[in-house]
Design a protein around this motif. Structure first.
Motif, PDB file in Angstrom:
ATOM      1  N   LEU A   1       0.825  -1.205   0.000  1.00 14.27           N
ATOM      2  CA  LEU A   1       0.000   0.000   0.000  1.00 14.27           C
ATOM      3  C   LEU A   1       0.862   1.260   0.000  1.00 14.27           C
ATOM      4  CD1 LEU A   1      -2.898   1.151   0.256  1.00 14.27           C
ATOM      5  CD2 LEU A   1      -2.660   0.899   2.715  1.00 14.27           C
ATOM      6  N   PHE A   2       1.757   1.370   0.966  1.00 15.64           N
ATOM      7  CA  PHE A   2       2.582   2.579   1.081  1.00 15.64           C
ATOM      8  C   PHE A   2       3.568   2.716  -0.076  1.00 15.64           C
ATOM      9  CE2 PHE A   2       2.431   3.443   5.962  1.00 15.64           C
ATOM     10  CZ  PHE A   2       1.054   3.557   5.882  1.00 15.64           C
ATOM     11  N   ALA A   3       4.343   1.663  -0.305  1.00 12.19           N
ATOM     12  CA  ALA A   3       5.373   1.742  -1.339  1.00 12.19           C
ATOM     13  C   ALA A   3       4.753   1.866  -2.727  1.00 12.19           C
ATOM     14  CB  ALA A   3       6.294   0.525  -1.264  1.00 12.19           C
ATOM     15  N   GLY A   4       3.697   1.118  -2.971  1.00 13.56           N
ATOM     16  CA  GLY A   4       3.045   1.194  -4.283  1.00 13.56           C
ATOM     17  C   GLY A   4       2.442   2.560  -4.541  1.00 13.56           C
ATOM     18  N   TYR A   5       1.738   3.093  -3.564  1.00 16.27           N
ATOM     19  CA  TYR A   5       1.120   4.409  -3.727  1.00 16.27           C
ATOM     20  C   TYR A   5       2.188   5.475  -3.960  1.00 16.27           C
ATOM     21  CZ  TYR A   5      -1.953   8.395  -3.001  1.00 16.27           C
ATOM     22  OH  TYR A   5      -2.660   9.562  -3.178  1.00 16.27           O
ATOM     23  N   GLU A   6       3.236   5.450  -3.138  1.00 14.64           N
ATOM     24  CA  GLU A   6       4.285   6.472  -3.278  1.00 14.64           C
ATOM     25  C   GLU A   6       5.089   6.311  -4.562  1.00 14.64           C
ATOM     26  OE1 GLU A   6       6.765   7.767  -0.163  1.00 14.64           O
ATOM     27  OE2 GLU A   6       5.056   8.925   0.564  1.00 14.64           O
ATOM     28  N   ASN A   7       5.278   5.098  -5.043  1.00 14.45           N
ATOM     29  CA  ASN A   7       6.054   4.882  -6.267  1.00 14.45           C
ATOM     30  C   ASN A   7       5.250   5.130  -7.538  1.00 14.45           C
ATOM     31  OD1 ASN A   7       8.792   4.100  -5.618  1.00 14.45           O
ATOM     32  ND2 ASN A   7       7.899   2.314  -4.632  1.00 14.45           N
ATOM     33  N   PHE A   8       3.953   4.844  -7.490  1.00 12.29           N
ATOM     34  CA  PHE A   8       3.186   4.860  -8.727  1.00 12.29           C
ATOM     35  C   PHE A   8       2.097   5.920  -8.803  1.00 12.29           C
ATOM     36  CE2 PHE A   8       4.611   0.408  -8.193  1.00 12.29           C
ATOM     37  CZ  PHE A   8       5.521   0.396  -9.239  1.00 12.29           C
ATOM     38  N   VAL A   9       1.656   6.464  -7.670  1.00 14.70           N
ATOM     39  CA  VAL A   9       0.559   7.435  -7.710  1.00 14.70           C
ATOM     40  C   VAL A   9       1.053   8.807  -7.279  1.00 14.70           C
ATOM     41  CG1 VAL A   9      -1.774   7.993  -6.906  1.00 14.70           C
ATOM     42  CG2 VAL A   9      -1.149   5.613  -7.305  1.00 14.70           C
ATOM     43  N   SER A  10       1.362   8.966  -5.996  1.00 14.31           N
ATOM     44  CA  SER A  10       1.735  10.282  -5.491  1.00 14.31           C
ATOM     45  C   SER A  10       2.454  10.147  -4.154  1.00 14.31           C
ATOM     46  CB  SER A  10       0.465  11.129  -5.304  1.00 14.31           C
ATOM     47  OG  SER A  10       0.765  12.396  -4.798  1.00 14.31           O
ATOM     48  N   LYS A  11       3.267  11.120  -3.826  1.00 12.13           N
ATOM     49  CA  LYS A  11       3.911  11.137  -2.510  1.00 12.13           C
ATOM     50  C   LYS A  11       2.854  11.435  -1.453  1.00 12.13           C
ATOM     51  CE  LYS A  11       8.014  10.459  -4.025  1.00 12.13           C
ATOM     52  NZ  LYS A  11       8.376   9.082  -4.105  1.00 12.13           N
ATOM     53  N   MET A  12       3.011  10.849  -0.283  1.00 13.49           N
ATOM     54  CA  MET A  12       2.069  11.094   0.809  1.00 13.49           C
ATOM     55  C   MET A  12       2.566  12.285   1.618  1.00 13.49           C
ATOM     56  SD  MET A  12       0.933   7.429   2.293  1.00 13.49           S
ATOM     57  CE  MET A  12       0.313   6.146   1.263  1.00 13.49           C
ATOM     58  N   ALA A  13       2.108  13.451   1.235  1.00 11.56           N
ATOM     59  CA  ALA A  13       2.542  14.678   1.897  1.00 11.56           C
ATOM     60  C   ALA A  13       2.148  14.695   3.373  1.00 11.56           C
ATOM     61  CB  ALA A  13       1.950  15.888   1.178  1.00 11.56           C
ATOM     62  N   ILE A  14       1.046  14.046   3.700  1.00  9.85           N
ATOM     63  CA  ILE A  14       0.559  14.035   5.078  1.00  9.85           C
ATOM     64  C   ILE A  14       1.545  13.350   6.022  1.00  9.85           C
ATOM     65  CG2 ILE A  14      -0.744  11.875   4.935  1.00  9.85           C
ATOM     66  CD1 ILE A  14      -2.951  13.379   6.546  1.00  9.85           C
ATOM     67  N   ALA A  15       2.368  12.443   5.482  1.00  9.71           N
ATOM     68  CA  ALA A  15       3.311  11.700   6.315  1.00  9.71           C
ATOM     69  C   ALA A  15       4.683  12.361   6.393  1.00  9.71           C
ATOM     70  CB  ALA A  15       3.462  10.285   5.775  1.00  9.71           C
TER      71      ALA A  15
ATOM     72  N   GLY B   1       6.083  15.124   7.707  1.00  7.90           N
ATOM     73  CA  GLY B   1       6.620  15.587   8.986  1.00  7.90           C
ATOM     74  C   GLY B   1       6.305  14.692  10.163  1.00  7.90           C
ATOM     75  N   SER B   2       5.622  13.595   9.925  1.00  7.28           N
ATOM     76  CA  SER B   2       5.176  12.738  11.029  1.00  7.28           C
ATOM     77  C   SER B   2       6.327  11.912  11.597  1.00  7.28           C
ATOM     78  CB  SER B   2       4.073  11.798  10.541  1.00  7.28           C
ATOM     79  OG  SER B   2       3.717  10.895  11.552  1.00  7.28           O
ATOM     80  N   GLU B   3       6.420  11.883  12.911  1.00  5.58           N
ATOM     81  CA  GLU B   3       7.444  11.051  13.545  1.00  5.58           C
ATOM     82  C   GLU B   3       7.075   9.575  13.467  1.00  5.58           C
ATOM     83  OE1 GLU B   3       6.570  10.796  18.263  1.00  5.58           O
ATOM     84  OE2 GLU B   3       7.272  12.749  17.553  1.00  5.58           O
ATOM     85  N   ASP B   4       5.806   9.269  13.169  1.00  9.58           N
ATOM     86  CA  ASP B   4       5.353   7.886  13.033  1.00  9.58           C
ATOM     87  C   ASP B   4       5.603   7.314  11.642  1.00  9.58           C
ATOM     88  OD1 ASP B   4       4.420   7.854  15.618  1.00  9.58           O
ATOM     89  OD2 ASP B   4       2.395   8.467  15.064  1.00  9.58           O
ATOM     90  N   ARG B   5       6.070   8.146  10.726  1.00 14.10           N
ATOM     91  CA  ARG B   5       6.323   7.698   9.357  1.00 14.10           C
ATOM     92  C   ARG B   5       7.357   6.574   9.385  1.00 14.10           C
ATOM     93  NH1 ARG B   5       6.695  10.431   3.921  1.00 14.10           N
ATOM     94  NH2 ARG B   5       8.327   9.298   2.841  1.00 14.10           N
TER      95      ARG B   5
END
Length: 169
Positions: A75-89, A91-95
């Protein structure tokens, strides 16, 4: 002008993947239910279970967690590689530390590693179960597990060779 329009359409088509990733996120709901159902079953029957049966129940929980982890990785790697960067994450320390750093090659390695881990847990559960032993079935399962292992090693070797090739340029 026509070429620019076609390229805009093709580039925008990546967003057609977004509902698929949302579907993967929703697939965590039945997995969550299955985990707590199995956990509740183990807790409510704890006094009736042997140590081996408790081990099998815990392996079932581990199997479920690994499957959920696999979904999150895709979910995370696929979305970030193929759709869009997750801007919401951003600055998050939980990223997760790997988020945004796993490319398609790294995703393949993580996937095969997760599949090997799930496969070995399934084999361990089979070998720990009491009762009849189906050698043909277990032979197939071991064969499939070894296919995952060999595939993982080959993926890693191909990535290593590709990295060497890039560095020699």
């Amino acid at each position: 002008m026509l070429e620019g329009l076609i390229e805009k359409i093709i580039f925008a088509s990546r967003w057609l993947l977004a509902p698929l990733y949302l579907g993967l996120a929703l697939a965590l709901v039945p997995i969550l239910f299955r985990f707590f159902d199995a956990f509740w079953h183990m807790i409510t029957h704890l006094t009736d279970l042997t140590t081996g049966e408790v081990t099998l129940e815990v392996l079932e929980l581990l199997d479920t967690v690994l499957l959920a982890n696999l979904i999150i990785i895709v979910l995370f790697a696929g979305y970030e590689n193929f759709v869009s960067k997750m801007a919401i994450a951003e600055g998050s320390e939980d990223r997760p530390h790997w988020m945004g750093h796993v490319d398609f090659s790294g995703l393949k390695i993580k996937l095969i590693g997760s599949l090997v881990a799930i496969s070995v847990i399934e084999l361990l559960k089979d070998f720990m179960q009491e009762g009849t032993y189906d050698a043909k079935r277990e032979g197939w399962r071991i064969g499939i597990h070894m296919t995952f292992v060999v595939s993982g090693v080959l993926f890693a070797l191909m990535d290593m060779m590709a990295d060497r090739h890039k560095s020699q340029r």
